[in-house]
Scaffold this active site. Structure first.
Site, PDB file in Angstrom:
ATOM      1  CE1 TYR A 117       5.052  -2.137   7.220  1.00  0.00           C
ATOM      2  CE2 TYR A 117       6.157  -1.336   5.242  1.00  0.00           C
ATOM      3  CZ  TYR A 117       5.564  -1.092   6.464  1.00  0.00           C
ATOM      4  OH  TYR A 117       5.492   0.193   6.947  1.00  0.00           O
ATOM      5  CB  CYS A 160       2.371   5.878   7.576  1.00  0.00           C
ATOM      6  SG  CYS A 160       1.806   4.965   6.121  1.00  0.00           S
TER       7      CYS A 160
END
Length: 327
Positions: free
Chosen positions: A196, A67
């Protein structure tokens, strides 16, 4: 009798598109224009405060190695020399369950929970939000202090200097705060979250807008780095940390999986050396788990990679090549 190819293709596309939009609505909520909207973090307490005084070994970071948001906290923890004062607990994504799972659950670091949603629900009764990493947990009171990475790295930068091996290192100095904040705002919207917005876009228009903003910012940064070593001059700051965790993943995952394929970072004259510069700082390479990055993105984002096939490349040996940024 076999179905006509055109009917079979139309049927398959209809079924897959319906399933894809259903899964994406859960994984990556969007606005009416199909643009990805990242939900806000819900735990935003600070250290020091009345309820959360600085103490060594009291607070624990819950992180996922793939992450980028959790990676920020691991880098600041390493730069400040807080490995002993702030222990970590590692979770990994489960592609079948769609959540983070504790790698070695124990009563000490997970309250006996197997998954992160269970942990969040146990920490805060009735919690219905996202169970995300990083999370800064107070093990003395079994309280989640903060799960916003931008705030956690500020806490790590200043709150635990009494136990830091690098207490004089200030990644958010007063004289540079205005510049740092300006870079952070632009980079968050167009780069950190921008990749994203590209990958999770549900319309062509939303994707094109995000992609154009992403590469406009990368071009600007590359031009800036032609004249100075880091974003705010010759001193490494939190702005660089926040940018680096996206850049190190860019050629590995975002370029192909998220369709951020106008240029690779390796193709930028100054950005590429900048990434090598930060990667080669003491203890930073150890925070960059390339295998976890590949596994977590390609193996677990089913709507984007249904086959779950993890690519063999790219070759990242050049991360150890001389960067010349000191000049």
């Amino acid at each position: 009798m076999a179905l006509p190819p055109s009917l079979l293709i139309r049927t398959a596309k209809t079924i897959w598109t319906t399933l894809w939009r259903t899964m994406m609505s859960q994984m990556a909520p969007s606005d009416q224009g199909g643009a990805y909207q990242r939900p806000k973090s819900e735990f935003c307490d600070r250290i020091p405060s009345e309820h959360f005084p600085p103490e060594a070994q009291r607070y624990r970071l819950i992180v996922g190695m793939g992450c980028p948001w959790a990676h920020r906290t691991l880098i600041v923890r390493a730069l400040k020399g807080l490995e002993t004062a702030i222990p970590i607990t590692v979770v990994s994504p489960s592609g079948n369950e769609g959540c983070w799972v504790f790698e070695q659950p124990s009563q000490t670091d997970s309250l006996g929970c197997r998954t992160l949603p269970q942990f969040y629900a146990k920490v805060k009764a009735g919690y219905q939000g996202r169970a995300t990493v990083p999370a800064l947990w107070d093990s003395h009171t079994s309280t989640l202090v903060n799960n916003e990475s931008a705030e956690i790295i500020e806490i790590l930068n200043s709150a635990f200097n009494a136990w830091s091996t690098q207490p004089d290192l200030d990644l958010y100095p007063d004289k540079l705060k205005t510049d740092i904040d300006q870079w952070n705002t632009r980079i968050y919207n167009t780069v950190n979250n921008g990749v994203y917005r590209c990958g999770f876009a549900q319309t062509q228009t939303a994707y094109a807008s995000a992609c154009n903003e992403l590469f406009d910012t990368l071009d600007t940064i590359d031009q800036t780095l032609a004249h100075q070593r880091y974003l705010c001059g010759h001193q490494l700051t939190l702005a660089d940390v926040r940018l680096f965790t996206t850049l190190i993943r860019f050629d590995i995952a975002y370029y192909c999986l998220f369709k951020c394929n106008r240029h690779r970072i390796a193709e930028y004259e100054h950005l590429s050396g900048y990434v090598r510069d930060i990667y080669q700082l003491p203890d930073i390479a150890a925070t960059c788990d390339i295998n976890a990055i590949k596994r977590d993105y390609f193996g677990n984002l089913f709507p984007l990679n249904p086959g779950g096939i993890i690519p063999l490349g790219p070759d990242l040996e050049n991360l150890n090549a001389p960067h010349g940024r000191g000049n």
